[in-house]
Design a protein around this motif. Structure first.
Motif, short mmCIF file in Angstrom:
data_model
loop_
_atom_site.label_atom_id
_atom_site.label_comp_id
_atom_site.label_asym_id
_atom_site.label_seq_id
_atom_site.Cartn_x
_atom_site.Cartn_y
_atom_site.Cartn_z
N GLN A 297 125.21 114.63 40.45
CA GLN A 297 126.25 114.47 41.17
C GLN A 297 127.61 114.60 39.60
OE1 GLN A 297 127.08 112.74 44.86
NE2 GLN A 297 128.10 114.53 45.68
N VAL A 298 128.96 115.08 39.79
CA VAL A 298 129.75 115.01 39.02
C VAL A 298 131.11 114.21 39.99
CG1 VAL A 298 131.32 115.67 37.31
CG2 VAL A 298 129.08 116.38 37.46
N ILE A 299 131.51 113.75 39.81
CA ILE A 299 132.71 113.52 41.69
C ILE A 299 133.61 112.90 39.93
CG2 ILE A 299 133.32 111.26 42.79
CD1 ILE A 299 130.02 110.34 43.05
N PRO A 300 135.23 113.90 41.05
CA PRO A 300 136.12 113.46 40.64
C PRO A 300 137.33 112.60 40.33
CG PRO A 300 136.29 114.82 41.91
CD PRO A 300 135.07 114.50 41.20
N THR A 301 137.91 111.56 40.01
CA THR A 301 138.19 110.75 40.10
C THR A 301 140.34 110.55 40.33
OG1 THR A 301 138.44 110.37 38.04
CG2 THR A 301 136.43 108.79 39.32
N TYR B 187 139.81 119.19 35.01
CA TYR B 187 141.11 119.14 34.52
C TYR B 187 141.82 119.01 36.03
CZ TYR B 187 146.03 122.08 34.26
OH TYR B 187 147.16 122.56 34.24
N LEU B 188 143.33 118.34 35.44
CA LEU B 188 144.00 117.68 36.78
C LEU B 188 143.80 116.72 37.57
CD1 LEU B 188 146.69 121.26 37.39
CD2 LEU B 188 146.73 119.18 36.42
N SER B 189 142.43 115.83 37.53
CA SER B 189 142.24 114.78 37.71
C SER B 189 142.24 113.51 36.87
CB SER B 189 140.84 114.99 38.50
OG SER B 189 139.76 114.76 37.07
N SER B 190 142.01 112.44 37.30
CA SER B 190 142.52 111.09 36.45
C SER B 190 140.45 111.23 35.84
CB SER B 190 142.75 110.41 37.13
OG SER B 190 143.61 110.20 37.53
N GLY B 191 139.93 112.02 35.96
CA GLY B 191 138.41 111.45 34.89
C GLY B 191 137.43 112.09 36.38
N TYR B 192 136.36 112.19 35.69
CA TYR B 192 135.68 111.56 36.40
C TYR B 192 133.93 110.99 36.15
CZ TYR B 192 133.44 114.09 32.64
OH TYR B 192 132.85 114.63 30.88
N VAL B 193 132.92 111.16 36.57
CA VAL B 193 131.61 109.69 36.73
C VAL B 193 130.66 111.08 37.28
CG1 VAL B 193 132.92 107.85 37.25
CG2 VAL B 193 131.93 109.04 38.76
N VAL B 194 129.49 110.63 36.46
CA VAL B 194 127.90 112.18 36.63
C VAL B 194 127.70 110.72 36.73
CG1 VAL B 194 126.21 113.07 35.72
CG2 VAL B 194 128.88 113.23 35.05
N ILE C 278 131.03 109.34 31.99
CA ILE C 278 132.03 109.12 32.55
C ILE C 278 132.96 109.55 31.81
CG2 ILE C 278 131.50 106.78 33.47
CD1 ILE C 278 133.72 105.52 31.17
N SER C 279 134.66 110.08 32.00
CA SER C 279 135.82 110.94 31.48
C SER C 279 136.77 110.12 31.94
CB SER C 279 136.04 111.97 31.74
OG SER C 279 137.43 112.63 31.03
N PRO C 280 137.42 108.91 30.94
CA PRO C 280 139.08 108.70 31.61
C PRO C 280 140.07 109.33 32.06
CG PRO C 280 138.57 108.20 29.20
CD PRO C 280 136.99 109.19 29.44
N LYS C 281 139.82 110.94 31.64
CA LYS C 281 140.91 111.83 32.11
C LYS C 281 140.51 112.94 32.38
CE LYS C 281 142.57 109.97 27.88
NZ LYS C 281 143.42 109.58 26.79
N SER C 282 141.54 113.96 32.49
CA SER C 282 141.13 115.09 31.92
C SER C 282 140.91 115.01 31.23
CB SER C 282 142.73 115.90 32.60
OG SER C 282 142.48 115.97 33.50
#
Length: 249
Positions: free
Chosen positions: A244-248, A122-129, A210-214
């Protein structure tokens, strides 16, 4: 015949550590609109509502006549609609860790296991695993199953070790990412290289989802496969994976 225990006991521990580290690095706040004469904090459009109704004895958020709720975004912006939104970033990562046993392997069939994990942000532009680890090897280090460094199908009789993040029919294992409660809230995807049914790969350090958005919660299933050749040395093999999950932003 080859007996293999896929040892993923470190997976849960390292996965949780990654989450704690990410929380310490993702406490960020969106810039509020302001000038020398005004400041605009969380605002709403509607016929009523209160972001912070409180007294000495209670605290509450009130919603009345809410016109819209949910996420809206483009390449240049993102906002959350609804009175009961928070300005605190969130990243949740839960891994179904443990020991996964691929059983007794032989050159006539492919063995598979399917661990799972969930991510919500929530409130990031997405994430990568990202995924790190080693292919199964003998305890004395004398032999390691061949990792699938390029995308390929499972081939019994050929030594292979690989994963993917989607539903497969050969072998019959895994599922596509599942959005919770539905695709209007969750946006997580299997990453390129790990998103093709019946095709597998294993390169330590790769991005696997990945997720491209929140995104609301996405449930992932990782299919791990192993094949051996008639010439593969016998013995008990073991290995591990960490994620590892990293927010973008």
């Amino acid at each position: 015949m080859l007996y293999m225990t896929w040892n993923a006991s470190l997976w849960r521990i390292i996965g949780c550590v990654a989450v704690l580290l990410l929380f310490t690095h993702t406490i960020v706040y969106a810039e509020e609109s302001s000038s020398a004469n005004y400041k605009l904090e969380e605002s709403f459009f509607g016929i009523g509502g209160e972001l912070d109704a409180a007294s000495g004895n209670y605290q509450a958020k009130l919603a009345a006549g809410e016109l819209a709720a949910g996420n809206s975004s483009s390449l240049n912006y993102q906002f959350q609609g609804g009175f009961n939104t928070s300005d605190v970033p969130l990243l949740e990562f839960a891994v179904n860790g443990g020991i996964y046993d691929l059983g007794i392997l032989d050159s006539s069939s492919t063995a598979a296991v399917t661990p799972s994990f969930t991510v919500r942000n929530y409130l990031s532009s997405g994430y990568v695993v990202t995924m790190n680890g080693i292919a199964p090897s003998l305890a004395d280090g004398g032999h390691t199953l061949t990792p699938m460094t390029t995308l390929a199908a499972a081939q019994p009789g050929t030594e292979q070790f690989g994963i993917n993040m989607v539903d497969n029919s050969n072998p019959n294992a895994g599922t596509d990412p599942v959005q919770v409660p539905d695709s209007s809230f969750g946006f997580g995807l299997a990453a390129t290289g790990y998103n093709s049914s019946d095709m597998f790969k294993f390169v330590s350090g790769d991005t696997i989802a990945i997720s491209p958005k929140s995104s609301g919660q996405t449930n992932y299933a990782m299919t791990i496969i192993a094949n051996v050749a008639s010439s593969t040395p016998s013995g008990q093999y073991g290995g591990y994976l960490t994620m590892q999950v990293i927010p973008t932003f």
